[in-house]
Design a protein around this motif. Structure first.
Motif, PDB file in Angstrom:
ATOM      1  N   THR A 348       0.831  -1.207   0.000  1.00 35.29           N
ATOM      2  CA  THR A 348       0.000   0.000   0.000  1.00 35.29           C
ATOM      3  C   THR A 348       0.865   1.257   0.000  1.00 35.29           C
ATOM      4  O   THR A 348       0.573   2.229  -0.703  1.00 35.29           O
ATOM      5  CB  THR A 348      -0.923  -0.012   1.224  1.00 35.29           C
ATOM      6  OG1 THR A 348      -1.690  -1.212   1.229  1.00 35.29           O
ATOM      7  CG2 THR A 348      -1.866   1.187   1.191  1.00 35.29           C
ATOM      8  N   GLY A 349       1.953   1.239   0.787  1.00 38.37           N
ATOM      9  CA  GLY A 349       2.847   2.396   0.786  1.00 38.37           C
ATOM     10  C   GLY A 349       3.502   2.616  -0.561  1.00 38.37           C
ATOM     11  O   GLY A 349       3.691   3.761  -0.988  1.00 38.37           O
ATOM     12  N   SER A 350       3.857   1.532  -1.234  1.00 41.28           N
ATOM     13  CA  SER A 350       4.449   1.673  -2.573  1.00 41.28           C
ATOM     14  C   SER A 350       3.454   2.269  -3.557  1.00 41.28           C
ATOM     15  O   SER A 350       3.800   3.152  -4.352  1.00 41.28           O
ATOM     16  CB  SER A 350       4.935   0.312  -3.061  1.00 41.28           C
ATOM     17  OG  SER A 350       5.453   0.407  -4.378  1.00 41.28           O
ATOM     18  N   ASP A 351       2.196   1.806  -3.498  1.00 36.77           N
ATOM     19  CA  ASP A 351       1.173   2.353  -4.403  1.00 36.77           C
ATOM     20  C   ASP A 351       0.902   3.828  -4.107  1.00 36.77           C
ATOM     21  O   ASP A 351       0.752   4.639  -5.034  1.00 36.77           O
ATOM     22  CB  ASP A 351      -0.114   1.544  -4.281  1.00 36.77           C
ATOM     23  CG  ASP A 351       0.052   0.110  -4.753  1.00 36.77           C
ATOM     24  OD1 ASP A 351       0.985  -0.144  -5.549  1.00 36.77           O
ATOM     25  OD2 ASP A 351      -0.739  -0.759  -4.328  1.00 36.77           O
ATOM     26  N   LYS A 352       0.845   4.174  -2.832  1.00 39.70           N
ATOM     27  CA  LYS A 352       0.606   5.572  -2.480  1.00 39.70           C
ATOM     28  C   LYS A 352       1.770   6.461  -2.916  1.00 39.70           C
ATOM     29  O   LYS A 352       1.562   7.576  -3.414  1.00 39.70           O
ATOM     30  CB  LYS A 352       0.386   5.703  -0.969  1.00 39.70           C
ATOM     31  CG  LYS A 352      -0.930   5.117  -0.479  1.00 39.70           C
ATOM     32  CD  LYS A 352      -1.084   5.322   1.017  1.00 39.70           C
ATOM     33  CE  LYS A 352      -2.432   4.766   1.515  1.00 39.70           C
ATOM     34  NZ  LYS A 352      -2.579   4.939   2.977  1.00 39.70           N
ATOM     35  N   LYS A 353       2.974   5.964  -2.739  1.00 39.04           N
ATOM     36  CA  LYS A 353       4.128   6.759  -3.145  1.00 39.04           C
ATOM     37  C   LYS A 353       4.170   6.945  -4.662  1.00 39.04           C
ATOM     38  O   LYS A 353       4.481   8.028  -5.165  1.00 39.04           O
ATOM     39  CB  LYS A 353       5.407   6.087  -2.655  1.00 39.04           C
ATOM     40  CG  LYS A 353       6.664   6.882  -2.889  1.00 39.04           C
ATOM     41  CD  LYS A 353       7.865   6.224  -2.244  1.00 39.04           C
ATOM     42  CE  LYS A 353       7.731   6.196  -0.738  1.00 39.04           C
ATOM     43  NZ  LYS A 353       8.943   5.644  -0.088  1.00 39.04           N
ATOM     44  N   ALA A 354       3.834   5.875  -5.391  1.00 37.98           N
ATOM     45  CA  ALA A 354       3.799   5.992  -6.850  1.00 37.98           C
ATOM     46  C   ALA A 354       2.718   6.972  -7.300  1.00 37.98           C
ATOM     47  O   ALA A 354       2.930   7.788  -8.209  1.00 37.98           O
ATOM     48  CB  ALA A 354       3.566   4.620  -7.476  1.00 37.98           C
ATOM     49  N   ALA A 355       1.548   6.914  -6.639  1.00 37.61           N
ATOM     50  CA  ALA A 355       0.491   7.865  -6.980  1.00 37.61           C
ATOM     51  C   ALA A 355       0.890   9.295  -6.641  1.00 37.61           C
ATOM     52  O   ALA A 355       0.588  10.240  -7.390  1.00 37.61           O
ATOM     53  CB  ALA A 355      -0.800   7.489  -6.255  1.00 37.61           C
ATOM     54  N   LEU A 356       1.589   9.474  -5.508  1.00 33.51           N
ATOM     55  CA  LEU A 356       2.028  10.806  -5.118  1.00 33.51           C
ATOM     56  C   LEU A 356       3.020  11.380  -6.124  1.00 33.51           C
ATOM     57  O   LEU A 356       2.915  12.552  -6.532  1.00 33.51           O
ATOM     58  CB  LEU A 356       2.650  10.752  -3.721  1.00 33.51           C
ATOM     59  CG  LEU A 356       3.205  12.071  -3.179  1.00 33.51           C
ATOM     60  CD1 LEU A 356       2.086  13.085  -3.022  1.00 33.51           C
ATOM     61  CD2 LEU A 356       3.903  11.838  -1.833  1.00 33.51           C
ATOM     62  N   TRP A 357       3.990  10.560  -6.533  1.00 34.67           N
ATOM     63  CA  TRP A 357       4.946  11.032  -7.519  1.00 34.67           C
ATOM     64  C   TRP A 357       4.290  11.312  -8.859  1.00 34.67           C
ATOM     65  O   TRP A 357       4.675  12.251  -9.570  1.00 34.67           O
ATOM     66  CB  TRP A 357       6.066  10.009  -7.672  1.00 34.67           C
ATOM     67  CG  TRP A 357       7.090  10.057  -6.600  1.00 34.67           C
ATOM     68  CD1 TRP A 357       7.274   9.175  -5.575  1.00 34.67           C
ATOM     69  CD2 TRP A 357       8.081  11.087  -6.414  1.00 34.67           C
ATOM     70  NE1 TRP A 357       8.312   9.573  -4.767  1.00 34.67           N
ATOM     71  CE2 TRP A 357       8.841  10.738  -5.253  1.00 34.67           C
ATOM     72  CE3 TRP A 357       8.403  12.243  -7.096  1.00 34.67           C
ATOM     73  CZ2 TRP A 357       9.895  11.524  -4.796  1.00 34.67           C
ATOM     74  CZ3 TRP A 357       9.468  13.015  -6.626  1.00 34.67           C
ATOM     75  CH2 TRP A 357      10.185  12.653  -5.491  1.00 34.67           C
ATOM     76  N   THR A 358       3.298  10.526  -9.214  1.00 32.63           N
ATOM     77  CA  THR A 358       2.581  10.784 -10.475  1.00 32.63           C
ATOM     78  C   THR A 358       1.842  12.111 -10.420  1.00 32.63           C
ATOM     79  O   THR A 358       1.890  12.912 -11.363  1.00 32.63           O
ATOM     80  CB  THR A 358       1.603   9.642 -10.750  1.00 32.63           C
ATOM     81  OG1 THR A 358       2.318   8.401 -10.790  1.00 32.63           O
ATOM     82  CG2 THR A 358       0.897   9.855 -12.076  1.00 32.63           C
ATOM     83  N   ARG A 359       1.147  12.351  -9.296  1.00 31.03           N
ATOM     84  CA  ARG A 359       0.448  13.641  -9.160  1.00 31.03           C
ATOM     85  C   ARG A 359       1.432  14.798  -9.142  1.00 31.03           C
ATOM     86  O   ARG A 359       1.158  15.868  -9.712  1.00 31.03           O
ATOM     87  CB  ARG A 359      -0.386  13.642  -7.878  1.00 31.03           C
ATOM     88  CG  ARG A 359      -1.527  12.632  -7.867  1.00 31.03           C
ATOM     89  CD  ARG A 359      -2.467  12.887  -6.705  1.00 31.03           C
ATOM     90  NE  ARG A 359      -3.447  11.842  -6.569  1.00 31.03           N
ATOM     91  CZ  ARG A 359      -3.350  10.827  -5.709  1.00 31.03           C
ATOM     92  NH1 ARG A 359      -2.297  10.756  -4.901  1.00 31.03           N
ATOM     93  NH2 ARG A 359      -4.285   9.902  -5.645  1.00 31.03           N
ATOM     94  N   ALA A 360       2.564  14.616  -8.477  1.00 29.32           N
ATOM     95  CA  ALA A 360       3.567  15.687  -8.443  1.00 29.32           C
ATOM     96  C   ALA A 360       4.115  15.973  -9.841  1.00 29.32           C
ATOM     97  O   ALA A 360       4.320  17.142 -10.218  1.00 29.32           O
ATOM     98  CB  ALA A 360       4.706  15.301  -7.500  1.00 29.32           C
ATOM     99  N   ALA A 361       4.337  14.930 -10.617  1.00 30.62           N
ATOM    100  CA  ALA A 361       4.829  15.137 -11.994  1.00 30.62           C
ATOM    101  C   ALA A 361       3.786  15.848 -12.848  1.00 30.62           C
ATOM    102  O   ALA A 361       4.110  16.758 -13.619  1.00 30.62           O
ATOM    103  CB  ALA A 361       5.206  13.794 -12.609  1.00 30.62           C
ATOM    104  N   ILE A 362       2.519  15.454 -12.691  1.00 29.23           N
ATOM    105  CA  ILE A 362       1.458  16.119 -13.458  1.00 29.23           C
ATOM    106  C   ILE A 362       1.336  17.574 -13.030  1.00 29.23           C
ATOM    107  O   ILE A 362       1.187  18.480 -13.871  1.00 29.23           O
ATOM    108  CB  ILE A 362       0.132  15.368 -13.270  1.00 29.23           C
ATOM    109  CG1 ILE A 362       0.226  13.970 -13.892  1.00 29.23           C
ATOM    110  CG2 ILE A 362      -1.021  16.139 -13.892  1.00 29.23           C
ATOM    111  CD1 ILE A 362      -1.002  13.121 -13.655  1.00 29.23           C
ATOM    112  N   ALA A 363       1.387  17.824 -11.704  1.00 29.06           N
ATOM    113  CA  ALA A 363       1.286  19.212 -11.232  1.00 29.06           C
ATOM    114  C   ALA A 363       2.471  20.041 -11.715  1.00 29.06           C
ATOM    115  O   ALA A 363       2.313  21.213 -12.096  1.00 29.06           O
ATOM    116  CB  ALA A 363       1.219  19.231  -9.709  1.00 29.06           C
ATOM    117  N   GLY A 364       3.665  19.456 -11.730  1.00 30.01           N
ATOM    118  CA  GLY A 364       4.827  20.186 -12.244  1.00 30.01           C
ATOM    119  C   GLY A 364       4.688  20.531 -13.714  1.00 30.01           C
ATOM    120  O   GLY A 364       5.041  21.642 -14.141  1.00 30.01           O
ATOM    121  N   CYS A 365       4.180  19.575 -14.504  1.00 31.82           N
ATOM    122  CA  CYS A 365       3.977  19.848 -15.938  1.00 31.82           C
ATOM    123  C   CYS A 365       2.937  20.940 -16.149  1.00 31.82           C
ATOM    124  O   CYS A 365       3.110  21.831 -16.991  1.00 31.82           O
ATOM    125  CB  CYS A 365       3.571  18.563 -16.650  1.00 31.82           C
ATOM    126  SG  CYS A 365       4.867  17.301 -16.727  1.00 31.82           S
TER     127      CYS A 365
END
Length: 432
Positions: A348-365
């Motif tokens: 669960t922590g791995s999935d949450k971290k992957a989702a967090l990094w994905t959202r951060a990348a989208i927000a940065g773009c």
């Protein structure tokens, strides 16, 4: 010119595949009836109507007559196909001694003996029928054929464990021992647990790659060691200093000797003597050559032997390796190393971290696109030279220039302009 009865008959034209099916349905003929009349399988008729194959030879002639003839006769109760009547032949004027051969009537399909060779068109149709039969079975399984409903195919149960089950099995088998090994690498209990959980989170994130790896446990161990030995942990206050060493003198000496070794030598000693890998595997995991790994191992053993008298008294390399294996295992089991988190929490922590990094990348773009658009909207389209503000300047000398000409100067200037000198006379002034 007369045509012999042995000449090849012209190939009758056929309509398009969709038109073939329309003509068959307009005559209320099923695929089975057409197949029985022509002498092929129902899958072959379906292949003709979808355009995958086309009939050839005698079957082409029979099929063309069937779909082009008038309304068929009703089939008998036995289920056999209606007989085909040959259409009237066009008027021709053959010579009396050469009459055209009548077209053969449809014959029932009979299996040829194993030794008899098949006709070319029969062999080709048999091959097409086999291929189309496989396609027909596929269509039946998918439920695309509405003509004959088939029973629904139950999905087969997966033969192996699911990815989550395989990950949980690997985690439960390797995580506790790996935390103890990482503790010997770092001397920090909290960092050892964090490194192992971080390595398993990375393994779950890249599970398709880890699942097919030759040694999944080695993949996770290498990731945990790399994270634990990162020099950036020195900047963290909680991991700046190692934990308190063991109280027992022998274990404390071994613990201090391990931590005094350079990280590469410590890792080589732990993998070879602690985990039990051979020399090539240790060299591969530490990304070094086999001779360099052997040199590191001998140097590390010599440094530990200075702190551990029992190791120095054993001169055999195999005996030293066995003794170190027992001492390292006892040291890891004696310390109260924290238990890692459950496997589900790690996933669960791995999935949450992957989702967090994905959202951060989208927000940065999105932020980058917004800043770029705002810059393009507000930036000037051409260069405008700035205007300097006016200010008073003092201390500048008055404007000067040549003195005013006197009357004598004006007369000399006039004389020089009016007289043209051709030689040295010009150099002699004339003063009147």
């Amino acid at each position: 010119m007369t045509r012999s009865s042995t000449d090849e008959a012209p190939t009758p034209p056929l309509p398009s595949p969709k038109e073939r099916r329309r003509l068959r349905e307009a005559k209320s003929l099923s695929e089975a009836q057409v197949a029985a009349a022509v002498g092929v399988t129902r899958a072959t008729v379906r292949s003709w109507e979808t355009g995958r194959t086309s009939p050839r030879g005698r079957k082409r002639t029979l099929y063309a007559r069937l779909i082009a003839s008038g309304p068929p006769q009703k089939a008998k109760a036995t289920g056999t196909a209606p007989e085909l009547t040959a259409p009237p032949q066009p008027d021709a004027s053959p010579e009396p001694d050469t009459q055209p051969e009548p077209l053969p009537s449809p014959e029932p399909v009979t299996s040829q003996p194993s030794g008899a060779p098949a006709e070319p068109d029969e062999a080709a149709e048999a091959a097409d029928a086999d291929a189309d039969a496989d396609a027909d079975e596929t269509v039946k399984a998918t439920g695309a054929s509405a003509e004959e409903p088939e029973e629904p195919v139950e999905p087969e149960e997966p033969s192996g464990p699911s990815p989550a089950e395989a990950f949980d099995e690997l985690y439960g088998r390797c995580a506790p021992a790996l935390v103890r090994q990482t503790y010997l690498m770092t001397g920090r209990r909290a960092l050892a647990r964090e490194s192992v959980e971080r390595a398993f989170q990375l393994a779950w994130h890249r599970w398709p790659e880890v699942a097919v790896d030759r040694d999944p446990a080695g993949w996770v161990r290498a990731a945990a060691y790399e994270y634990a030995m990162s020099p950036w942990h020195r900047l963290r206050g909680a991991h700046r200093h190692p934990d308190a060493p063991p109280t027992e003198p022998g274990r404390r000496a071994l613990f201090d000797a391990l931590l005094d070794l350079p990280p590469a030598y410590r890792r080589t000693l732990l993998l070879y003597d602690g985990v039990g890998l051979d020399l090539p595997e240790t060299a591969a995991e530490t990304e070094a050559s086999t001779p360099a790994t052997a040199g590191r191992l001998m140097t590390a053993r010599a440094a530990v032997a200075e702190r551990v008298p029992e190791l120095a008294g054993n001169g055999s390399p195999d005996g030293q390796s066995a003794l170190l294996h027992d001492r390292l295992g006892g040291l890891a089991r004696a310390e109260h190393v924290p238990v890692p988190s459950p496997a589900r929490a790690v996933r669960t922590g791995s999935d949450k971290k992957a989702a967090l990094w994905t959202r951060a990348a989208i927000a940065g773009c999105v932020l980058l696109i917004g800043v770029t658009g705002l810059t393009l909207h507000t930036a000037p389209t051409h260069y405008e030279q700035p205007l300097s503000p006016a200010e008073q300047v003092g201390g500048v000398p008055p404007r000067g220039g040549p003195q005013k000409l006197t009357a004598q100067d004006l007369e000399l200037q006039k004389s020089l302009r009016e007289q043209v000198a051709h030689g040295p006379e010009r150099l002699v002034p004339q003063i009147g």
